[in-house]
Design an enzyme around this catalytic site. Structure first.
Site, short mmCIF file in Angstrom:
data_model
loop_
_atom_site.label_atom_id
_atom_site.label_comp_id
_atom_site.label_asym_id
_atom_site.label_seq_id
_atom_site.Cartn_x
_atom_site.Cartn_y
_atom_site.Cartn_z
N THR A 36 -9.10 4.87 0.13
CA THR A 36 -9.30 4.74 -0.76
C THR A 36 -9.17 4.10 -2.07
O THR A 36 -9.50 3.25 -2.29
CB THR A 36 -8.52 6.58 -1.38
OG1 THR A 36 -9.01 7.40 -1.04
CG2 THR A 36 -8.90 6.13 -3.37
N ASP A 55 -1.47 10.56 0.08
CA ASP A 55 -1.95 12.21 0.92
C ASP A 55 -1.80 13.29 0.47
O ASP A 55 -2.49 14.24 0.30
CB ASP A 55 -1.08 11.51 2.03
CG ASP A 55 -1.60 11.04 2.92
OD1 ASP A 55 -2.70 10.69 3.56
OD2 ASP A 55 -0.79 9.85 3.29
N GLU A 110 3.99 -0.17 2.05
CA GLU A 110 3.21 0.20 0.39
C GLU A 110 4.86 0.48 -0.58
O GLU A 110 4.31 0.34 -1.60
CB GLU A 110 2.70 1.16 0.62
CG GLU A 110 1.20 1.94 1.48
CD GLU A 110 0.57 3.47 1.48
OE1 GLU A 110 -0.65 2.94 2.41
OE2 GLU A 110 1.47 3.92 2.05
#
Length: 220
Positions: A31, A84, A103
């Site tokens: 994404t 997720d 992240e």
């Protein structure tokens, strides 16, 4: 409407959250890749980006977007990334692409985390997706024992080495009703770098791709 179409729709919607003339944080995964591709069309309007993985850095550079090291950046207004799983309180499981540590670091520097996800990622309780835990290789067995003691079933993601040179244990069988508490508890295990729960600092905005369009949710 297939999953890629939903991902593209939320990635496109996230461009509206990109401030002009600033550096933004960019996540990792399928994404996020759609978001990076969309960002290419406005690269002249931003100063550049901080990437949360080597893969995202390569994709940004291929689009001619200037890359910044996080150590050069004091703060960012926005970090855009997928998940997720995400629950109703905007707590997330991340790390399916093994980039969870970077992240988490990059997102922490940003004032606002914009999560972009398709509707399949929205869940009432986190844990159906195995929880990734980044671990120092030397500590793999003892961390696995500690995770088992918490009620999970850790599985070594063999053949995967993170950008930081570590390994991933995926913890199956958890129903995570107190994600912030569990995030802190796992991070206290010696040998754990971090885990894929983003609950101590959840997302501020969720852009959810559905067959009826992009739904926008903001945390109070």
């Amino acid at each position: 409407m297939n999953q890629d179409t939903l991902k593209q729709s939320v990635a496109q919607a996230a461009l509206a959250y990109v401030p002009e003339g600033e550096i933004i944080g960019v996540g990792t995964g399928s994404t996020a890749n759609f978001f990076i591709d969309g960002l290419a069309g406005m690269r002249e309007r931003i100063l550049g980006a901080v990437a949360s993985s080597e893969a995202s850095a390569r994709r940004l550079a291929a689009h001619g977007i200037r890359l910044f090291d996080l150590n050069e950046v004091e703060s960012m207004s926005v970090y855009v990334d997928g998940a997720d799983e995400i629950d109703g309180n905007f707590c997330m499981i991340k790390g399916g692409g093994a980039a969870l540590t970077r992240e988490k670091i990059v997102s922490t520097v940003a004032r606002r985390f914009v999560c972009i996800a398709d509707v399949s990622k929205k869940v009432p309780v986190l844990g159906k997706f195995p929880l990734p835990v980044e671990v120092i290789p030397l500590a793999r067995a003892q961390v696995a024992r500690a995770l088992s003691a918490l009620g999970g079933r850790p599985v070594w993601r063999e053949g995967v080495v993170t950008d930081n040179g570590n390994i991933i244990l995926d913890v199956h069988g958890l129903a995570i009703t107190e994600p912030a508490r569990l995030e802190t508890q796992i991070n206290q295990i010696v040998g754990v770098v971090t885990n894929g729960l983003f609950a101590v600092r959840p997302a501020e905005v969720l852009l959810l791709g559905t067959p009826d369009g992009v739904q926008v949710f903001e945390r109070d």
